[in-house]
Scaffold this motif. Structure first.
Motif, PDB file in Angstrom:
ATOM      1  N   VAL A 111      39.206  99.568 100.739  1.00 57.04           N
ATOM      2  CA  VAL A 111      39.924  98.664  99.825  1.00 57.04           C
ATOM      3  C   VAL A 111      39.796  97.225 100.316  1.00 57.04           C
ATOM      4  CG1 VAL A 111      42.220  98.055  98.939  1.00 57.04           C
ATOM      5  CG2 VAL A 111      41.481 100.445  98.953  1.00 57.04           C
ATOM      6  N   ASN A 112      39.869  97.018 101.621  1.00 57.63           N
ATOM      7  CA  ASN A 112      39.694  95.670 102.176  1.00 57.63           C
ATOM      8  C   ASN A 112      38.291  95.140 101.881  1.00 57.63           C
ATOM      9  OD1 ASN A 112      40.536  93.361 103.719  1.00 57.63           O
ATOM     10  ND2 ASN A 112      39.255  94.125 105.382  1.00 57.63           N
ATOM     11  N   CYS A 113      37.267  95.997 102.033  1.00 58.19           N
ATOM     12  CA  CYS A 113      35.892  95.577 101.711  1.00 58.19           C
ATOM     13  C   CYS A 113      35.779  95.186 100.241  1.00 58.19           C
ATOM     14  CB  CYS A 113      34.909  96.709 102.008  1.00 58.19           C
ATOM     15  SG  CYS A 113      34.662  97.051 103.752  1.00 58.19           S
ATOM     16  N   ALA A 114      36.373  95.982  99.364  1.00 59.27           N
ATOM     17  CA  ALA A 114      36.337  95.673  97.933  1.00 59.27           C
ATOM     18  C   ALA A 114      37.031  94.339  97.659  1.00 59.27           C
ATOM     19  CB  ALA A 114      36.997  96.794  97.134  1.00 59.27           C
ATOM     20  N   THR A 115      38.159  94.135  98.284  1.00 65.22           N
ATOM     21  CA  THR A 115      38.916  92.892  98.099  1.00 65.22           C
ATOM     22  C   THR A 115      38.114  91.687  98.557  1.00 65.22           C
ATOM     23  OG1 THR A 115      40.987  94.086  98.424  1.00 65.22           O
ATOM     24  CG2 THR A 115      41.051  91.705  98.733  1.00 65.22           C
ATOM     25  N   GLN A 116      37.569  91.762  99.748  1.00 61.96           N
ATOM     26  CA  GLN A 116      36.813  90.630 100.290  1.00 61.96           C
ATOM     27  C   GLN A 116      35.551  90.359  99.479  1.00 61.96           C
ATOM     28  OE1 GLN A 116      37.991  88.510 102.552  1.00 61.96           O
ATOM     29  NE2 GLN A 116      39.824  89.762 102.472  1.00 61.96           N
ATOM     30  N   THR A 117      34.866  91.417  99.056  1.00 65.35           N
ATOM     31  CA  THR A 117      33.668  91.244  98.230  1.00 65.35           C
ATOM     32  C   THR A 117      34.023  90.558  96.922  1.00 65.35           C
ATOM     33  OG1 THR A 117      32.692  93.240  99.187  1.00 65.35           O
ATOM     34  CG2 THR A 117      31.744  92.459  97.124  1.00 65.35           C
ATOM     35  N   LEU A 118      35.101  90.982  96.306  1.00 61.84           N
ATOM     36  CA  LEU A 118      35.547  90.379  95.051  1.00 61.84           C
ATOM     37  C   LEU A 118      35.862  88.900  95.231  1.00 61.84           C
ATOM     38  CD1 LEU A 118      36.401  90.938  92.065  1.00 61.84           C
ATOM     39  CD2 LEU A 118      38.691  91.345  92.959  1.00 61.84           C
ATOM     40  N   LEU A 119      36.619  88.577  96.272  1.00 60.61           N
ATOM     41  CA  LEU A 119      37.010  87.180  96.508  1.00 60.61           C
ATOM     42  C   LEU A 119      35.823  86.306  96.883  1.00 60.61           C
ATOM     43  CD1 LEU A 119      40.372  87.737  98.422  1.00 60.61           C
ATOM     44  CD2 LEU A 119      40.078  86.955  96.056  1.00 60.61           C
ATOM     45  N   GLU A 120      34.917  86.838  97.690  1.00 61.34           N
ATOM     46  CA  GLU A 120      33.766  86.050  98.145  1.00 61.34           C
ATOM     47  C   GLU A 120      32.705  85.880  97.064  1.00 61.34           C
ATOM     48  OE1 GLU A 120      33.348  84.349 101.049  1.00 61.34           O
ATOM     49  OE2 GLU A 120      35.420  84.913 101.511  1.00 61.34           O
ATOM     50  N   SER A 121      32.492  86.918  96.277  1.00 62.20           N
ATOM     51  CA  SER A 121      31.408  86.867  95.288  1.00 62.20           C
ATOM     52  C   SER A 121      31.790  86.082  94.039  1.00 62.20           C
ATOM     53  CB  SER A 121      30.992  88.279  94.873  1.00 62.20           C
ATOM     54  OG  SER A 121      31.997  88.875  94.055  1.00 62.20           O
ATOM     55  N   GLY A 122      33.069  86.094  93.707  1.00 63.18           N
ATOM     56  CA  GLY A 122      33.502  85.453  92.469  1.00 63.18           C
ATOM     57  C   GLY A 122      33.152  86.261  91.231  1.00 63.18           C
ATOM     58  N   LYS A 123      32.612  87.460  91.433  1.00 62.20           N
ATOM     59  CA  LYS A 123      32.238  88.317  90.300  1.00 62.20           C
ATOM     60  C   LYS A 123      33.467  89.027  89.740  1.00 62.20           C
ATOM     61  CE  LYS A 123      27.531  89.258  91.907  1.00 62.20           C
ATOM     62  NZ  LYS A 123      26.589  90.320  92.313  1.00 62.20           N
ATOM     63  N   HIS A 124      33.337  89.469  88.487  1.00 60.17           N
ATOM     64  CA  HIS A 124      34.391  90.250  87.851  1.00 60.17           C
ATOM     65  C   HIS A 124      34.404  91.652  88.465  1.00 60.17           C
ATOM     66  CE1 HIS A 124      36.559  92.462  84.733  1.00 60.17           C
ATOM     67  NE2 HIS A 124      37.079  91.277  84.392  1.00 60.17           N
TER      68      HIS A 124
END
Length: 176
Positions: A111-124
């Motif tokens: 879940v942390n990886c998903a969160t960080q990827t979402l925040l860093e990538s700016g993707k939906h």
């Protein structure tokens, strides 16, 4: 009414009173919290001592006052929903053979990886979800189960229920 309680009503001009609506979630206890304030955090509208104190426990985020109840429902109650989801993932991993400790650890890290990827990538989130799903792979089969169980509707409904309850509690505390 608040000014009447906090200030000397005979000389209110002697005092300066700055009031803000602030939402700080429980993760602040670990220095990881979300702190929503009703003014731009870097503006002169937020006193430096208040900014400094809140910044010690969370990154400050601006939310218009009219949206603060929604932010409380999402960021406050949302922690509970996130823990619920992590626990459910852990239970699934336990069923297929991981130890409880490993299941909880890897679920939380995922879940942390998903969160960080979402925040860093700016993707939906849907775009990132689709990137993870391989044709005929495990992820798409698992998502199919979540869709059949209407998990997305349940999660969305949980946020809405938390919001409605917060509004209800506010009315109980402040009878009209």
């Amino acid at each position: 009414m608040i000014k009447d309680c906090l200030l000397n009503p005979e000389h209110p001009e002697k005092y300066m009173l700055e009031m803000h609506r602030i939402m700080l979630n429980c993760a602040a206890a670990f220095g990881l919290g979300v702190c929503a304030v009703d003014v731009e955090p870097d503006s002169k509208k937020l006193a430096e001592p208040v900014r400094a104190l809140l910044s010690l426990v969370a990154k400050l985020e601006y939310i218009p006052e009219a949206q603060m109840d929604a932010a409380c429902a999402l960021c406050g109650s949302g922690l509970s929903f996130s823990y619920y989801f992590i626990n459910a993932m852990s239970d699934g991993a336990l069923k297929i053979g991981l130890s409880r400790a490993a299941a909880v650890k890897f679920s939380a890290k995922t879940v942390n990886c998903a969160t960080q990827t979402l925040l860093e990538s700016g993707k939906h989130p849907n775009e990132l979800k689709d990137e993870v799903c391989a044709p005929s792979g495990g992820a798409i089969y698992g998502l199919s189960i979540l869709d059949k169980a209407d998990v997305a509707s349940g999660v969305s409904g949980a946020v809405e229920a938390a919001y409605k309850r917060a509004l209800s509690l506010a009315r109980e505390d402040n009878p009209a």
